[in-house]
Design an enzyme around this catalytic site. Structure first.
Site, PDB file in Angstrom:
ATOM      1  N   GLU A 176       0.829  -1.211   0.000  1.00  0.00           N
ATOM      2  CA  GLU A 176       0.000   0.000   0.000  1.00  0.00           C
ATOM      3  C   GLU A 176       0.862   1.260   0.000  1.00  0.00           C
ATOM      4  O   GLU A 176       0.567   2.228  -0.704  1.00  0.00           O
ATOM      5  CB  GLU A 176      -0.941  -0.006   1.201  1.00  0.00           C
ATOM      6  CG  GLU A 176      -1.991  -1.111   1.178  1.00  0.00           C
ATOM      7  CD  GLU A 176      -3.052  -0.909   0.106  1.00  0.00           C
ATOM      8  OE1 GLU A 176      -3.017   0.110  -0.613  1.00  0.00           O
ATOM      9  OE2 GLU A 176      -3.924  -1.784  -0.008  1.00  0.00           O
ATOM     10  N   ASP A 321      -4.404 -10.067  -8.152  1.00  0.00           N
ATOM     11  CA  ASP A 321      -4.709  -9.214  -9.302  1.00  0.00           C
ATOM     12  C   ASP A 321      -3.520  -8.466  -9.885  1.00  0.00           C
ATOM     13  O   ASP A 321      -3.140  -8.641 -11.051  1.00  0.00           O
ATOM     14  CB  ASP A 321      -5.831  -8.241  -8.940  1.00  0.00           C
ATOM     15  CG  ASP A 321      -5.565  -7.470  -7.641  1.00  0.00           C
ATOM     16  OD1 ASP A 321      -4.593  -7.785  -6.935  1.00  0.00           O
ATOM     17  OD2 ASP A 321      -6.343  -6.547  -7.334  1.00  0.00           O
ATOM     18  N   GLU A 425     -18.179  -6.140  -2.632  1.00  0.00           N
ATOM     19  CA  GLU A 425     -16.789  -6.590  -2.545  1.00  0.00           C
ATOM     20  C   GLU A 425     -16.639  -8.034  -3.021  1.00  0.00           C
ATOM     21  O   GLU A 425     -15.658  -8.373  -3.686  1.00  0.00           O
ATOM     22  CB  GLU A 425     -16.284  -6.433  -1.110  1.00  0.00           C
ATOM     23  CG  GLU A 425     -14.789  -6.597  -0.959  1.00  0.00           C
ATOM     24  CD  GLU A 425     -13.985  -5.427  -1.508  1.00  0.00           C
ATOM     25  OE1 GLU A 425     -12.767  -5.390  -1.262  1.00  0.00           O
ATOM     26  OE2 GLU A 425     -14.569  -4.551  -2.175  1.00  0.00           O
ATOM     27  N   GLU A 444     -12.041  -0.086 -10.144  1.00  0.00           N
ATOM     28  CA  GLU A 444     -11.661  -1.051 -11.181  1.00  0.00           C
ATOM     29  C   GLU A 444     -12.634  -1.099 -12.358  1.00  0.00           C
ATOM     30  O   GLU A 444     -12.214  -1.195 -13.523  1.00  0.00           O
ATOM     31  CB  GLU A 444     -11.504  -2.442 -10.558  1.00  0.00           C
ATOM     32  CG  GLU A 444     -10.223  -2.638  -9.766  1.00  0.00           C
ATOM     33  CD  GLU A 444     -10.234  -1.947  -8.421  1.00  0.00           C
ATOM     34  OE1 GLU A 444      -9.139  -1.746  -7.844  1.00  0.00           O
ATOM     35  OE2 GLU A 444     -11.337  -1.603  -7.923  1.00  0.00           O
TER      36      GLU A 444
END
Length: 602
Positions: A176, A321, A425, A444
């Protein structure tokens, strides 16, 4: 006998009407009235004509999907939506600056700031992201530039230079901190120092590479995560002041450990210091070496000391991902063919083992294409849910030219959005219901919508963007900014506005509607990081100075030059979407209806 005469008369009447309907197209050609057939002379058809249009068309007048989505998108509407996206960003950003700065995030319901949860170190949902370093301000820097707001960009950069320090007793997730903070600092530095200044005058008076120095300082503080691991795969978390915590876990996810190469590689090449790219590349290779001998797939959680897979799920969502995304984007940026070879192999394995449904998106029988979660060793289905992060994948498919498959997968996620006005989610495709019902303003689906529009120029994707923007305004707008949806069905809110809402969601919406943006018109090549930070694709990132440290990687024979990128990166699949479909539905209406039915929308 009279009833027989009546029946015979009705039968003859029906046959006569069918014959008349069959003649209508020919009559229309002569009269130049049929909207889907070419007319003689200068008058153009209302919609693109030809074999593709006739095959794609429905009955005269079209069905409900064609009526809603096909045809030109008025430029005035597009301009209004562009301004609405800019206003959405401005409201969120201004609310953060007024009520939350210098804290990391905005609580939009109570109009206050939020930082790390010092009382509960185990609250990783907060502490992994918030490091007490004005996260939202940093993450939003390049969005200000992309929107052409030079005065606020310059003001924000000076605030970061004057107020931000990473000498903090904060334990953050390496991933992050890299994608949100390091990536944004590098993006803003590149924008400031770009001699072409494509976004207007974004230069800073007396700028002395301060953002690059901040990026370097942060990266140095993240480096301890790569030390003392037997595999070279980094620890998931690091304390910015003290290094790896003594009670740190030895387990990390594939995406978290394997999605550092773009930011670390840019930093190395700007500094001329191989250290950062070397550790990030070593982690990628270590993960790649652990893939299954049977399927070629990777799991989603690995032990960094033993190299054993703790999580054996292979999918395209959370935990996996961006690993695939950065294999391709590292190649695009740095031209290292090894990265492309890994990506191509990974993509083929994904197609072989994760993809379900009919072979072609727009033809044939069977269920629509869908990528599921499987066991990495056997390829067998592990569960019946997918998560919202997987909605990035159609955008990645656009980058490699697999546009047709991207169209189908995007349509599936858009159908879920239409049902709930957001993406849960996790969504269980077998039960047709959310498994995890919150929506934290993720970007996304917007990202894939933007990239599909750039690839096809089909107005359908402008309609999708309009739906998303209107849903965000209707369901997530709060007193001071935009709030996470706690439950997509009940539309209850949580008091949190994650920084990626400004760095990605608003940016992609704005770019979707801003056809004249320098991103599209300047002639420069740009790439977006996994956090949506914009980076110019140019020759300087293809020049590394450490052949002796990274054997073979500095060899020009193994590199792709900037002007060769398009040919190497885009397959012939791009040509599978003909120009004559530009103003028609990208997906046939019967298949679109099938997907809507599959998610319980109809």
């Amino acid at each position: 006998m009279r009833w027989r005469s009546v029946v015979l008369g009705l039968l003859l009447l029906r046959l006569g009407l069918q014959a008349l309907l069959a003649l209508l197209p020919a009559l229309a050609r002569g009269l130049c009235l049929h909207p889907r057939l070419p007319c003689p002379g200068p008058r153009p058809p209302a919609l693109p004509a030809g074999r593709g249009a006739r095959l794609w068309g429905a009955a005269a007048g079209g069905d409900e999907y064609e009526r809603r989505y096909s045809g030109a998108f008025p430029p005035q509407l597009r301009a209004r939506l562009r301004d609405a996206a800019r206003g959405m960003f401005a409201f969120g950003y201004d609310s953060y600056m007024e009520h939350a700065f210098p804290r990391d995030e905005l609580d939009p319901l109570h109009c206050r700031g939020r930082g790390p949860d010092r009382r509960d170190p185990s609250n990783l949902n907060i502490n992994d992201v918030l490091g007490n370093y004005s996260l939202t301000l940093i993450d939003a820097l390049d969005t200000l530039a992309v929107m052409g707001n030079s005065s606020e960009f310059q003001k924000a950069v000076k605030l970061v230079i004057d107020t931000v320090s990473f000498d903090k007793d904060s334990t953050v997730q390496v991933f992050e901190a890299t994608i949100r903070v390091l990536g944004s600092l590098l993006s803003a530095h590149i924008i400031i120092t770009d001699t072409k200044q494509p976004f207007g005058d974004m230069t800073i008076k007396d700028y002395d590479n301060e953002l690059l120095h901040l990026a370097h300082d942060l990266a140095v503080r993240l480096l301890p995560a790569f030390e003392n691991t037997k595999t070279g795969i980094p620890y998931p978390r690091v304390n910015l002041k003290k290094g790896v915590p003594p009670d740190s876990h030895n387990e990390t996810c594939t995406a978290g450990a394997g999605s550092l190469l773009v930011e670390f590689g840019i930093l190395s090449r700007l500094l001329g210091d191989s250290t950062f790219e070397w550790v990030a590349r070593r982690a990628v290779k270590a993960l790649w070496s652990l893939r299954s001998n049977n399927t070629g797939l990777l799991g989603n959680v690995v032990n960094i000391q033993t190299g054993h897979w703790v999580g054996k799920q292979s999918g395209l969502g959370a935990g996996s991902d961006s690993f695939y995304e950065y294999l391709l984007k590292s190649y695009i940026l740095f031209g290292e063919k090894e990265d492309l070879e890994m990506f191509n192999a990974a993509y083929q394995n994904i197609q072989n083992h994760l993809r379900r449904g009919r072979e072609a998106c727009n033809e044939g029988e069977g269920d629509p294409p869908l990528y599921v979660n499987v066991n990495m060793y056997t390829g067998q289905l592990m569960n019946t849910w997918i998560d919202s992060l997987q909605a990035f994948f159609p955008g990645l498919q656009v980058l490699i030219g697999d546009v047709e498959d991207a169209i189908c997968l995007h349509a599936f996620y858009y159908a879920i959005w239409k049902r709930y006005g957001a993406l849960p989610e996790r969504y269980n495709w077998q039960l047709q219901a959310p498994d995890v019902p919150f929506y934290p303003l993720r970007p996304e689906l917007v990202e894939s919508t933007y990239l599909l529009y750039q690839a096809t120029k089909n107005p359908f994707y402008l309609h999708v963007g309009m739906d998303i923007l209107q849903s965000l305004e209707k369901y997530t707008k709060a007193k001071c900014g935009y709030a996470t949806l706690h439950h997509v069905v009940e539309k209850t809110k949580e008091d949190r506005m994650e920084s990626f809402f400004l760095s990605e969601t608003c940016k992609y919406l704005y770019l979707l509607f801003d056809e004249e943006n320098p991103v599209h018109k300047s002639g420069n090549k740009f790439m977006f990081t996994t956090e949506g930070h914009i980076v110019s694709v140019d020759e300087r990132f293809r020049n590394s100075l450490w052949e002796d440290i990274l054997p073979g990687e500095g060899d020009s024979a193994h590199k792709t030059k900037a002007n060769e990128l398009k040919a190497a990166n885009f397959s012939s699949n791009c040509n599978r979407v003909p120009d004559e479909r530009r103003y028609l539905l990208p997906l046939k209406s019967n298949y679109m209806r099938q997907i809507d039915r599959m998610v319980g929308l109809i």
